[in-house]
Design an enzyme around this catalytic site. Structure first.
Site, mmCIF file in Angstrom:
data_model
loop_
_atom_site.group_PDB
_atom_site.id
_atom_site.type_symbol
_atom_site.label_atom_id
_atom_site.label_comp_id
_atom_site.label_asym_id
_atom_site.label_seq_id
_atom_site.Cartn_x
_atom_site.Cartn_y
_atom_site.Cartn_z
ATOM 1 N N HIS A 441 0.823 -1.207 0.000
ATOM 2 C CA HIS A 441 0.000 0.000 0.000
ATOM 3 C C HIS A 441 0.859 1.260 0.000
ATOM 4 O O HIS A 441 0.488 2.281 -0.583
ATOM 5 C CB HIS A 441 -0.947 -0.010 1.206
ATOM 6 C CG HIS A 441 -2.158 -0.849 0.984
ATOM 7 N ND1 HIS A 441 -2.538 -1.863 1.825
ATOM 8 C CD2 HIS A 441 -3.082 -0.840 -0.010
ATOM 9 C CE1 HIS A 441 -3.634 -2.422 1.370
ATOM 10 N NE2 HIS A 441 -3.985 -1.835 0.262
ATOM 11 N N GLU A 678 -17.016 -1.098 -27.419
ATOM 12 C CA GLU A 678 -16.105 -2.014 -26.710
ATOM 13 C C GLU A 678 -16.108 -3.411 -27.310
ATOM 14 O O GLU A 678 -15.227 -4.211 -26.999
ATOM 15 C CB GLU A 678 -16.506 -2.108 -25.235
ATOM 16 C CG GLU A 678 -16.463 -0.795 -24.498
ATOM 17 C CD GLU A 678 -17.106 -0.917 -23.134
ATOM 18 O OE1 GLU A 678 -16.360 -1.131 -22.156
ATOM 19 O OE2 GLU A 678 -18.348 -0.814 -23.047
ATOM 20 N N ASP A 702 -11.392 -3.031 -23.343
ATOM 21 C CA ASP A 702 -12.211 -4.204 -23.658
ATOM 22 C C ASP A 702 -12.179 -4.515 -25.143
ATOM 23 O O ASP A 702 -12.125 -5.687 -25.534
ATOM 24 C CB ASP A 702 -13.650 -3.987 -23.197
ATOM 25 C CG ASP A 702 -13.853 -4.423 -21.750
ATOM 26 O OD1 ASP A 702 -13.365 -5.505 -21.383
ATOM 27 O OD2 ASP A 702 -14.487 -3.673 -20.990
ATOM 28 N N CYS A 749 -12.006 6.706 -24.798
ATOM 29 C CA CYS A 749 -11.933 6.868 -23.345
ATOM 30 C C CYS A 749 -11.195 5.710 -22.671
ATOM 31 O O CYS A 749 -11.131 5.640 -21.448
ATOM 32 C CB CYS A 749 -13.327 7.006 -22.740
ATOM 33 S SG CYS A 749 -14.402 5.592 -23.040
#
Length: 817
Positions: A441, A678, A702, A749
């Protein structure tokens, strides 16, 4: 209930000692269980009884056995030997093997390990509940195979006492196995259910509601698990867990930036790229002292409960990354395994602080015993929470974080997430830790802040003199102290050049974006929170090209209400200050699942019930979301976009639902409705979709995986999923051409829009809008401003005619050069 004794023989010759005398509180105070220890004088560890080998970590410093009566026996060779990384150890058995007393399990370099490790003393621990260890005479020399104790426990009847069970096998396909985030997702998934659910790996069992217990299994990619439930809703609960595991545990790569690659080789690792020069600050932080004995069981348990509640409330959520970290830490603070161990210690008269420290230390040791470097990184989270809660319990502030001088190169054994959040990042030039890993993290926080960071650099970096000058080259995982004048001057020159370039890009990013020959290209940003919106505006984004609304639906037990959604959409619209806001409707399914949507098991979730298909299957969710969007975003600013569209009928169905929502809201303005391209089908049918869609936006992530048949979440093939492949580029060209036939604009996008190398090709293909990660906006605008449309069209044609993505990248690199 049937009970049976198992006789335990010495696994090697040496000095048999009581567990109390082991110089490690995790073992001496029986945090992991009862047993004995041997200081060995032989170099082969042998089976102490007839058993099945459950696990031997890659480091081969420990072994866990399942005995005939069901007890789990952990033999941990030496203390803190996991840090040797397997040096001096060699496994001669393997998980699943059946062994007899005296069979060899592990060979070790006795002298080498003795010199490198803290101690050779080897604890032999009964790690299962419900079993008793009765040692023979202690504090004596024993020969290999000599009787050292007996273990008594139950071997049948237990499962029936808990009622009927329901079981399903499942295989772990997530790239990094079952680490902290996916384990927390499983625990969160089970909250609405009453059933007791366990995960079983080999002969080891973990409570599926306990993140800590699941981490202790050491589950890796490819592991075969059994999910077993007991209770009234056991079947639904087990199926839900199995579905989450089968879907990849939500661990697919993100669009904005891939997780750093974990290296198993020794040596420094880049956790966050960049170059820095500064003064060394050596950072150490000690533990707060705690009292061993408590003032009363009820009082101490109440104090612990209050401290855990206070710690959870204090977790910082300044941005999306910190919010994810806070969610993971809240799961640990509510972990039933930690609470049970703490309350058991309190019941034995210990103070809440002492018990909590013991529970956290025990959990960390079990995680380290797996030998899995990725899991071991998560031990820092437990240490962080241990210190937070103890500081509250003892009524003292946690040890203060020092004020850093400007341009500090911070060096530490390791860092805790809370420490990273507390440092003044404007004064941090770079970070180097002796331990840690690139997916911890702290590493994620450093990357998010743009701070160069090296991890796993080794203990030698702790000897670098305080205040000395250092060059930290995270790109090449190097740190150099007291560099030669010419090396220092060269590093400072590179830093200045990069800084000047970024400053110029940031300054120019505030202006609208045009190509060198005056063609307007809008550069928007992809958003996933209100903080993302603020960052996007600061970076010069001209609007939001993709608002991922899934962030409102994940990590909760029920879908958000209309009002909850409206407030967030309204705040994001306000931050964007009238800039266009394209809101993508809910895109769950595939790699994103939630506990309140029982979608059933899917053999191939990427081709299953996801995106718009799921919205049509659950129209209540889509109706509520559309109403919330219309109520929260002003009509002149609002655009809505549909994910995973295939054909025109789907667009028409969604348009009817949107028009009904607008009518219910008494809106007279027509809201723009676009589709995401997509699927290959949508790209091929772009001319058909554009007859009624107001705009098209290409999701290259995708689209790429579908076109190239390469799962972007599968490490074995993800490198093939390159969106600059000519096949993908040709479909982008076909999409733009189809949209332009009906006067519609096309944007991108997906992740490709954040790649400056791709910008000239996309402009050349006719893309009118690029929606990038907020941090990438200045660089994308700079890339567009330096090109001419005619040159871009020629470049795009060459790229579409290429034979591979590698060839495309070579062509672009040569042109840009």
């Amino acid at each position: 209930m049937t009970v049976r004794d198992v006789v335990i023989h010495a696994p090697f010759a040496g000095w048999l000692t009581p567990l109390d005398e082991v110089p490690d509180p995790v073992f001496a105070e029986r945090m992991m269980g009862d047993g004995v220890a041997i200081d060995p004088i032989e170099a082969v560890l042998r089976a102490p009884a007839e058993a099945t080998v459950i696990s031997i970590p890659e480091t081969a410093h420990a072994v866990t056995l399942r005995l005939e009566n069901g007890a789990e026996l952990l033999i941990h060779v030496g203390l803190e030997t996991v840090a040797l990384g397997g040096k001096g150890f060699r496994a001669v058995s393997s998980p699943g093997a059946s062994v007899q007393a005296g069979d060899p399990l592990i060979e070790l370099d006795l002298d080498g390990v003795a010199r490198a490790a803290r101690s050779l003393v080897t604890p032999i621990i009964v790690a299962s509940e419900g079993y008793e260890f009765a040692p023979e005479k202690l504090s004596r020399s024993v020969a290999r195979g000599e009787l050292i104790g007996r273990i008594t426990g139950q071997i049948s009847g237990a499962a029936k006492e808990h009622g009927e069970t329901y079981e399903r096998p499942v295989r772990i396909e997530a790239q990094h196995g079952l680490h902290a985030r996916p384990a927390a997702r499983i625990a969160a998934l089970l909250r609405p259910f009453q059933a007791d659910v366990d995960l079983i790996l080999g002969g080891r069992t973990a409570n599926a509601r306990s993140t800590v217990a699941m981490l202790g299994l050491g589950v890796r990619r490819g592991s075969e698990l059994r999910v077993i439930g007991r209770g009234a809703d056991r079947e639904v609960a087990v199926n839900a867990v199995a579905q989450l595991i089968a879907s990849g545990l939500g661990e697919a790569a993100t669009e904005a930036s891939p997780a750093p690659t974990f290296q198993t080789t020794s040596g420094p690792i880049c956790a966050s790229p960049g170059l820095a020069v500064g003064r060394v600050v050596q950072f150490r932080l000690g533990d707060l002292p705690v009292q061993r004995d408590g003032t009363g069981v009820a009082e101490e348990r109440d104090r612990l409960a209050q401290a855990l509640h206070t710690a959870a409330a204090s977790l910082i959520e300044t941005d999306f990354v910190a919010a994810e970290l806070a969610a993971a830490h809240r799961e640990l603070l509510d972990d039933p395994d930690l609470l049970e161990r703490s309350n058991r210690e309190i019941g034995e008269g210990r103070s809440a602080a002492f018990a909590w420290r013991g529970a956290c230390e025990s959990a960390r040791e079990r995680i380290r015993a797996t030998g899995d470097p990725l899991l071991i990184e998560r031990a820092a989270d437990l240490m962080d929470l241990e210190q937070r809660v103890i500081a509250i319990l003892v009524g003292e502030a946690a040890p203060a974080i020092p004020e850093l001088p400007p341009e500090s190169i911070l060096i530490a054994p390791d860092l805790l997430p809370s420490q990273m959040l507390a440092f003044d990042k404007s004064r941090l030039a770079g970070i180097c830790t002796a331990e840690g890993g690139p997916t911890s993290h702290v590493a994620i926080l450093a990357a998010s802040a743009g701070i160069p960071m090296i991890v796993a650099a080794g203990t030698s970096v702790l000897d670098i003199a305080e205040g000395s000058t250092a060059i930290l080259d995270a790109d090449h995982a190097l740190i150099e102290s007291d560099p030669a004048p010419d090396r220092l001057a060269n590093a400072q020159r590179l830093i200045a050049e990069r800084s000047a370039r970024r400053a110029a890009e940031a300054r120019d990013a505030k202006e609208p974006c045009f190509t060198a020959d005056g063609v307007r290209i809008e550069v928007f940003a992809n958003l996933g929170s209100v903080d993302d919106a603020r960052a996007a505006v600061a970076a010069g984004a001209e609007g939001c090209g993709l608002l991922r609304t899934e962030f409102l639906f994940l990590d909760r037990d029920a879908p958000p209400t209309k009002e909850e959604q409206r407030q967030i959409y309204s705040e994001i619209a306000r931050v964007l200050n009238e800039r266009p806001l394209i809101v993508r409707t809910l895109d769950l399914g595939a790699d994103k699942s939630v506990p309140y949507l029982a979608m059933g098991e899917e053999e191939n979730p990427a081709l299953g019930l996801r995106g718009l298909r799921l919205s049509f299957a659950r129209p209540d969710l889509l109706v509520t979301q559309l109403a919330a969007i219309l109520a929260g975003v002003p009509p002149g600013q609002c655009r809505i976009m549909l994910p995973m569209v295939v054909e025109l009928d789907e667009l028409r169905q969604a348009r009817r639902m949107l028009d009904a929502a607008a009518e219910a809201a008494r809106l007279t303005d027509r809201i723009a409705l676009g589709v995401m391209i997509e699927t290959p089908a949508a790209a091929v049918l772009a001319d058909s979709l554009a007859t009624e869609a107001d705009f098209l936006s290409i999701g290259t992530n995708d689209l790429t995986q579908y076109v190239l048949a390469a799962d972007r979440g599968n490490a074995a093939v993800s490198a093939r999923a390159d969106a600059l492949h000519p096949a993908v580029l040709r479909l982008i060209r076909q999409t733009v051409e189809g949209a332009s036939q009906h006067g519609r604009w096309t944007g991108v996008c997906g992740g490709l829009a954040s790649d400056p190398m791709a910008a000239p090709i996309l402009v050349g293909l006719g893309v009118a809008e690029l929606s990038a990660a907020p941090a990438a906006v200045p660089a994308i605008k700079a890339a567009v401003r330096h090109v001419r449309c005619g040159d871009c069209r020629a470049l795009a044609e060459r790229a579409c005619a290429a034979a591979s993505a590698h060839e495309v990248r070579a062509i672009v690199a040569k042109v840009l050069e």
